[in-house]
Design a protein around this motif. Sequence first.
Motif, short mmCIF file in Angstrom:
data_model
loop_
_atom_site.label_atom_id
_atom_site.label_comp_id
_atom_site.label_asym_id
_atom_site.label_seq_id
_atom_site.Cartn_x
_atom_site.Cartn_y
_atom_site.Cartn_z
N UNK A 34 34.08 38.09 14.32
CA UNK A 34 33.79 36.81 14.98
C UNK A 34 33.55 35.76 13.91
N UNK A 35 33.59 34.51 14.31
CA UNK A 35 33.40 33.41 13.37
C UNK A 35 31.97 33.40 12.84
N UNK A 78 38.75 41.89 2.21
CA UNK A 78 39.43 40.65 1.82
C UNK A 78 39.44 39.68 3.00
N UNK A 79 38.44 38.80 3.01
CA UNK A 79 38.34 37.76 4.03
C UNK A 79 38.14 36.42 3.32
N UNK A 80 39.11 35.53 3.37
CA UNK A 80 39.03 34.25 2.65
C UNK A 80 37.77 33.46 3.00
N UNK A 81 37.12 32.94 1.96
CA UNK A 81 35.94 32.11 2.15
C UNK A 81 34.66 32.87 2.39
N UNK A 82 34.75 34.22 2.39
CA UNK A 82 33.58 35.03 2.68
C UNK A 82 33.27 35.96 1.51
N UNK A 83 31.99 36.17 1.28
CA UNK A 83 31.54 37.20 0.34
C UNK A 83 31.53 38.52 1.09
N UNK A 106 31.64 46.60 5.20
CA UNK A 106 31.16 45.60 4.25
C UNK A 106 30.14 44.68 4.91
N UNK A 107 29.22 44.20 4.10
CA UNK A 107 28.34 43.11 4.53
C UNK A 107 29.05 41.81 4.16
N UNK A 108 29.17 40.91 5.13
CA UNK A 108 29.99 39.72 4.97
C UNK A 108 29.20 38.48 5.36
N UNK A 109 29.33 37.43 4.54
CA UNK A 109 28.69 36.15 4.86
C UNK A 109 29.47 35.05 4.14
N UNK A 110 29.36 33.79 4.61
CA UNK A 110 30.13 32.70 4.01
C UNK A 110 29.72 32.46 2.56
N UNK A 111 30.71 32.19 1.71
CA UNK A 111 30.45 31.87 0.32
C UNK A 111 29.51 30.67 0.21
N UNK A 112 29.64 29.73 1.13
CA UNK A 112 28.82 28.52 1.09
C UNK A 112 27.35 28.79 1.38
N UNK A 113 27.04 29.98 1.92
CA UNK A 113 25.65 30.30 2.27
C UNK A 113 25.08 31.39 1.37
N UNK A 114 25.69 31.57 0.22
CA UNK A 114 25.23 32.61 -0.71
C UNK A 114 23.76 32.42 -1.09
#
Length: 252
Positions: free
Chosen positions: A85-86, A102-107, A219-227
Amino acid sequence: MALFLRKPRKLELTDPGRELQQTLETAFDSISATVERLSAKPCRQAITLSTTPAIAVRWLVPWVCLLRDSHPDIDLRFHTSHEPVALDGVTADIAIRYGDGRWPGLVAEKLFDNTFVPVCSPHLGLRDVTELPKHPLIHFRAQAALSAPIHWASWQKLANVPGLDVSAGLVFSDETHAISAAIGAQGVALMSRQLIEDELREGRLVQPFGPEIEGKPFHLVYPESRRDDPTVRAVREWVMKVPGGLCEGSLI
């Protein structure tokens, strides 16, 4: 009513003015103290974690107390889905996903591998793979899921067991129900070993034979912008400390 008298270069309170001044000073002092007390309370932060129902129930929920103890100001909300989900801060903020990372824009940080094995209750007495066609197969098929995990058809391509009908058996849309059916000796399930470690260790389930199939890891995934987001960091550190992961104790 006159509250003060105008005199050259000064104002002088009248008797009613002095009485009102004392009342207002008391009122404003009370307001100030209340505002200061309320401001001292920690601001609560809500964050939504999206993952599969089985990961939420079988891996994370038993350890929510660790997050609550270390960050009592965080309200954790679970969003369960078999599909990504978004992570837009509305539907979810952070996620545990099954895939290649491999998810663009995500860690994406690997949590654990995903090995699928045939398991059943020891009460079935199943030991030899040639006996498998005599028992019902238990299937997990998530409704409307686009990225399916390993199924019996994939396993049969490796095992090539004579007489095995991989289209027959019990079908569940929830992994936890499939696991419960296997524990209840209702058949043989092909499950992620990482999700049933407790049952295997305690003997409620056994793996009578192979082969094993490696699926895509979680994987644990979160937006790069919210690192550097403090709330995301707190939840990330909690997930990494949950027993069973590969990255316990590491930091961003």
